[in-house]
Design a protein around this motif. Structure first.
Motif, PDB file in Angstrom:
ATOM      1  N   ALA A 128       0.828  -1.212   0.000  1.00  0.00           N
ATOM      2  CA  ALA A 128       0.000   0.000   0.000  1.00  0.00           C
ATOM      3  C   ALA A 128       0.859   1.258   0.000  1.00  0.00           C
ATOM      4  CB  ALA A 128      -0.931  -0.001   1.208  1.00  0.00           C
ATOM      5  N   VAL A 129       2.001   1.214   0.666  1.00  0.00           N
ATOM      6  CA  VAL A 129       2.926   2.350   0.638  1.00  0.00           C
ATOM      7  C   VAL A 129       3.428   2.573  -0.781  1.00  0.00           C
ATOM      8  CG1 VAL A 129       5.223   3.129   1.346  1.00  0.00           C
ATOM      9  CG2 VAL A 129       3.662   2.186   3.042  1.00  0.00           C
ATOM     10  N   ARG A 130       3.854   1.497  -1.443  1.00  0.00           N
ATOM     11  CA  ARG A 130       4.326   1.613  -2.820  1.00  0.00           C
ATOM     12  C   ARG A 130       3.240   2.191  -3.727  1.00  0.00           C
ATOM     13  NH1 ARG A 130       4.594  -2.541  -6.668  1.00  0.00           N
ATOM     14  NH2 ARG A 130       2.405  -2.789  -6.033  1.00  0.00           N
ATOM     15  N   ASP A 131       2.005   1.685  -3.565  1.00  0.00           N
ATOM     16  CA  ASP A 131       0.900   2.150  -4.405  1.00  0.00           C
ATOM     17  C   ASP A 131       0.592   3.629  -4.153  1.00  0.00           C
ATOM     18  OD1 ASP A 131       0.752  -0.390  -5.419  1.00  0.00           O
ATOM     19  OD2 ASP A 131      -0.991  -0.986  -4.217  1.00  0.00           O
ATOM     20  N   ALA A 132       0.657   4.051  -2.880  1.00  0.00           N
ATOM     21  CA  ALA A 132       0.398   5.454  -2.551  1.00  0.00           C
ATOM     22  C   ALA A 132       1.469   6.357  -3.148  1.00  0.00           C
ATOM     23  CB  ALA A 132       0.331   5.635  -1.036  1.00  0.00           C
ATOM     24  N   ALA A 133       2.715   5.906  -3.101  1.00  0.00           N
ATOM     25  CA  ALA A 133       3.803   6.682  -3.693  1.00  0.00           C
ATOM     26  C   ALA A 133       3.659   6.751  -5.212  1.00  0.00           C
ATOM     27  CB  ALA A 133       5.147   6.068  -3.315  1.00  0.00           C
ATOM     28  N   LEU A 134       3.256   5.633  -5.807  1.00  0.00           N
ATOM     29  CA  LEU A 134       3.102   5.566  -7.261  1.00  0.00           C
ATOM     30  C   LEU A 134       1.961   6.463  -7.741  1.00  0.00           C
ATOM     31  CD1 LEU A 134       4.367   4.100  -9.668  1.00  0.00           C
ATOM     32  CD2 LEU A 134       2.693   2.266  -9.340  1.00  0.00           C
ATOM     33  N   ALA A 135       0.913   6.592  -6.935  1.00  0.00           N
ATOM     34  CA  ALA A 135      -0.255   7.402  -7.318  1.00  0.00           C
ATOM     35  C   ALA A 135      -0.039   8.893  -7.086  1.00  0.00           C
ATOM     36  CB  ALA A 135      -1.482   6.933  -6.534  1.00  0.00           C
ATOM     37  N   HIS A 136       0.998   9.251  -6.330  1.00  0.00           N
ATOM     38  CA  HIS A 136       1.221  10.666  -6.006  1.00  0.00           C
ATOM     39  C   HIS A 136       1.629  11.440  -7.259  1.00  0.00           C
ATOM     40  CE1 HIS A 136       2.301  14.285  -3.990  1.00  0.00           C
ATOM     41  NE2 HIS A 136       3.599  14.119  -4.140  1.00  0.00           N
ATOM     42  N   PRO A 137       0.957  12.559  -7.575  1.00  0.00           N
ATOM     43  CA  PRO A 137       1.255  13.297  -8.812  1.00  0.00           C
ATOM     44  C   PRO A 137       2.514  14.150  -8.743  1.00  0.00           C
ATOM     45  CG  PRO A 137      -0.480  14.410  -7.599  1.00  0.00           C
ATOM     46  CD  PRO A 137      -0.217  13.125  -6.868  1.00  0.00           C
ATOM     47  N   GLY A 138       3.073  14.330  -7.555  1.00  0.00           N
ATOM     48  CA  GLY A 138       4.265  15.153  -7.405  1.00  0.00           C
ATOM     49  C   GLY A 138       5.497  14.318  -7.120  1.00  0.00           C
ATOM     50  N   PRO A 139       6.621  14.948  -6.837  1.00  0.00           N
ATOM     51  CA  PRO A 139       7.846  14.213  -6.513  1.00  0.00           C
ATOM     52  C   PRO A 139       7.698  13.446  -5.200  1.00  0.00           C
ATOM     53  CG  PRO A 139       8.142  16.566  -6.139  1.00  0.00           C
ATOM     54  CD  PRO A 139       6.829  16.415  -6.818  1.00  0.00           C
ATOM     55  N   VAL A 140       8.304  12.258  -5.145  1.00  0.00           N
ATOM     56  CA  VAL A 140       8.171  11.424  -3.958  1.00  0.00           C
ATOM     57  C   VAL A 140       9.438  10.598  -3.771  1.00  0.00           C
ATOM     58  CG1 VAL A 140       7.036   9.547  -5.230  1.00  0.00           C
ATOM     59  CG2 VAL A 140       6.694   9.746  -2.756  1.00  0.00           C
ATOM     60  N   VAL A 141       9.821  10.426  -2.515  1.00  0.00           N
ATOM     61  CA  VAL A 141      10.972   9.596  -2.138  1.00  0.00           C
ATOM     62  C   VAL A 141      10.515   8.613  -1.066  1.00  0.00           C
ATOM     63  CG1 VAL A 141      13.283   9.559  -1.112  1.00  0.00           C
ATOM     64  CG2 VAL A 141      12.634  11.416  -2.669  1.00  0.00           C
ATOM     65  N   VAL A 142      10.892   7.350  -1.230  1.00  0.00           N
ATOM     66  CA  VAL A 142      10.576   6.311  -0.251  1.00  0.00           C
ATOM     67  C   VAL A 142      11.889   5.699   0.224  1.00  0.00           C
ATOM     68  CG1 VAL A 142       9.340   4.155   0.215  1.00  0.00           C
ATOM     69  CG2 VAL A 142       8.431   5.780  -1.465  1.00  0.00           C
ATOM     70  N   SER A 143      12.044   5.555   1.523  1.00  0.00           N
ATOM     71  CA  SER A 143      13.200   4.840   2.060  1.00  0.00           C
ATOM     72  C   SER A 143      12.707   3.656   2.870  1.00  0.00           C
ATOM     73  CB  SER A 143      14.075   5.762   2.923  1.00  0.00           C
ATOM     74  OG  SER A 143      13.338   6.309   3.997  1.00  0.00           O
ATOM     75  N   ASN A 144      13.474   2.567   2.833  1.00  0.00           N
ATOM     76  CA  ASN A 144      13.088   1.360   3.569  1.00  0.00           C
ATOM     77  C   ASN A 144      14.290   0.437   3.648  1.00  0.00           C
ATOM     78  OD1 ASN A 144      11.508  -0.679   4.824  1.00  0.00           O
ATOM     79  ND2 ASN A 144       9.714  -0.076   3.621  1.00  0.00           N
ATOM     80  N   TYR A 145      14.126  -0.617   4.404  1.00  0.00           N
ATOM     81  CA  TYR A 145      15.144  -1.650   4.541  1.00  0.00           C
ATOM     82  C   TYR A 145      15.312  -2.352   3.191  1.00  0.00           C
ATOM     83  CZ  TYR A 145      17.295  -5.802   6.765  1.00  0.00           C
ATOM     84  OH  TYR A 145      18.119  -6.826   7.136  1.00  0.00           O
ATOM     85  N   ALA A 146      16.549  -2.480   2.730  1.00  0.00           N
ATOM     86  CA  ALA A 146      16.798  -2.971   1.376  1.00  0.00           C
ATOM     87  C   ALA A 146      16.836  -4.496   1.313  1.00  0.00           C
ATOM     88  CB  ALA A 146      18.101  -2.392   0.836  1.00  0.00           C
ATOM     89  N   THR A 147      15.707  -5.112   1.595  1.00  0.00           N
ATOM     90  CA  THR A 147      15.612  -6.555   1.377  1.00  0.00           C
ATOM     91  C   THR A 147      15.407  -6.813  -0.117  1.00  0.00           C
ATOM     92  OG1 THR A 147      13.218  -6.602   1.630  1.00  0.00           O
ATOM     93  CG2 THR A 147      14.525  -6.859   3.632  1.00  0.00           C
ATOM     94  N   PRO A 148      15.735  -8.003  -0.612  1.00  0.00           N
ATOM     95  CA  PRO A 148      15.455  -8.311  -2.013  1.00  0.00           C
ATOM     96  C   PRO A 148      13.989  -8.132  -2.378  1.00  0.00           C
ATOM     97  CG  PRO A 148      16.952  -9.943  -1.091  1.00  0.00           C
ATOM     98  CD  PRO A 148      16.507  -9.074   0.053  1.00  0.00           C
ATOM     99  N   GLU A 149      13.090  -8.503  -1.447  1.00  0.00           N
ATOM    100  CA  GLU A 149      11.658  -8.363  -1.718  1.00  0.00           C
ATOM    101  C   GLU A 149      11.268  -6.896  -1.850  1.00  0.00           C
ATOM    102  OE1 GLU A 149      12.526 -12.135   0.393  1.00  0.00           O
ATOM    103  OE2 GLU A 149      12.943 -10.024   0.847  1.00  0.00           O
ATOM    104  N   MET A 150      11.846  -6.045  -1.011  1.00  0.00           N
ATOM    105  CA  MET A 150      11.515  -4.626  -1.066  1.00  0.00           C
ATOM    106  C   MET A 150      12.044  -3.997  -2.346  1.00  0.00           C
ATOM    107  SD  MET A 150       9.783  -2.380   0.512  1.00  0.00           S
ATOM    108  CE  MET A 150       9.479  -3.507   1.873  1.00  0.00           C
ATOM    109  N   LEU A 151      13.249  -4.350  -2.738  1.00  0.00           N
ATOM    110  CA  LEU A 151      13.808  -3.822  -3.978  1.00  0.00           C
ATOM    111  C   LEU A 151      12.988  -4.268  -5.185  1.00  0.00           C
ATOM    112  CD1 LEU A 151      17.569  -4.388  -3.172  1.00  0.00           C
ATOM    113  CD2 LEU A 151      16.411  -2.187  -3.281  1.00  0.00           C
ATOM    114  N   GLU A 152      12.539  -5.494  -5.164  1.00  0.00           N
ATOM    115  CA  GLU A 152      11.720  -6.004  -6.262  1.00  0.00           C
ATOM    116  C   GLU A 152      10.390  -5.266  -6.345  1.00  0.00           C
ATOM    117  OE1 GLU A 152       9.943 -10.277  -7.952  1.00  0.00           O
ATOM    118  OE2 GLU A 152      11.073 -10.193  -6.070  1.00  0.00           O
TER     119      GLU A 152
END
Length: 306
Positions: free
Chosen positions: A244-268
């Protein structure tokens, strides 16, 4: 940039943001001017007054760089605000800080109004327990009070690793009292009032916050780490909420930055729609009797079109 298959898959500990050394004084200090890098009138940013588990102080220089082209045209929104390290470090002209932790929200609201902290006495385990008992009583009787905010600061700075874990009843469960005498004094945090008056302090679900942001809003999203045990609102923060975080960031019409723990699943999860880089910052936190340093791989995913 780290390839997906090279990312660390599991790391139990969650690191906190670097804290700023506080010089001990025999009298109450004027604000946190003794804290390294404190520049309340500069866009160079402010240090957060909190020692926070999972904070993003290490990312502030990059966030400032990414936000700088938008400083005059876009507001900045710290969607999972935590300690406030991101918005304080970026120090935008307009913006908002949001979190679902009601005690933390109460602290930030009083910090915005102008907050002073009395000397709460010796930094011992016994005194920490007494302060925690008083704080927990206020969570049941007067959770929005100035005293509750003052005790939040004192318990956070005196606690182990910046942990402020509350149970479902709202009681603080963390331990502390590590003996650091630099905290046995009063603090004047009113220097934060001037820059923070430009920011809204919010207490909403991240999806509601993101839906309310427009094209001229720069969103920064730093959700809880994947698979982290704990509370978000009335539940945990599992795979569905990460998506849901990814989808919310993707739907945002302006610039957006997401940071998170770099697991393989998260990167994918982010690789098809975002520009991704990974870093392994050396992050520090205050332990029981010393400063602890850990290295945790972090993902920075961005969609920015200047």
């Amino acid at each position: 940039m780290m390839p997906i298959d090279a990312a660390w898959s599991v790391l139990k500990a969650v690191a906190g943001q670097p804290t700023f050394p506080v010089t001990h004084h025999s009298h109450p200090t004027r604000g946190l001017d003794a804290m390294e890098g404190f520049k309340p009138r500069s866009i160079a940013g402010l240090p957060t007054p909190l020692n926070y588990y999972g904070g993003k102080g290490w990312l502030v220089p990059q966030l400032r760089e990414l936000y700088e082209p938008f400083r005059d045209t876009h507001s900045f929104h710290d969607v999972f605000g935590g300690s406030g390290a991101a918005i304080m470090g970026v120090n935008p002209k307009r913006g908002s800080w949001n979190d679902t932790s009601s005690p933390l929200v109460n602290f930030q609201r009083h910090l915005k109004r102008g907050l002073t902290i009395p000397n709460f006495g010796p930094n011992t385990k016994d005194n920490y327990k007494q302060l925690k008992d008083r704080y927990n009583h206020l969570q049941m009787t007067d959770p929005h009070s100035v005293e509750a905010a003052q005790l939040y600061f004192a318990l956070n700075r005196r606690g182990h690793s910046g942990l402020m874990e509350h149970n479902k009843q709202g009681r603080l469960m963390s331990s502390g009292g590590h003996g650091n005498p630099n905290l046995e004094r009063a603090f004047d945090l009113t220097s934060y009032k001037r820059p923070m008056h430009r920011w809204k302090i919010d207490n909403r679900d991240f999806r509601d916050v993101m839906r309310g942001l427009g094209r001229n809003s720069f969103g920064y999203i730093d959700p809880p780490y994947p698979k982290r045990q704990g509370q978000y609102g009335q539940g945990g923060f599992g795979d569905e909420l990460q998506t849901a975080v990814r989808d919310a960031a993707l739907a945002h019409p302006g610039p957006v930055v997401v940071s998170n723990y770099a697991t393989p699943e998260m990167l994918e999860l982010y690789q098809d729609d975002f520009d991704i880089e990974t870093k392994t910052p050396r992050q520090g936190m205050l332990g029981a009797n010393k400063r602890i340093t850990q290295q945790i791989p972090e993902m920075i995913a961005r969609r920015i079109d200047e």
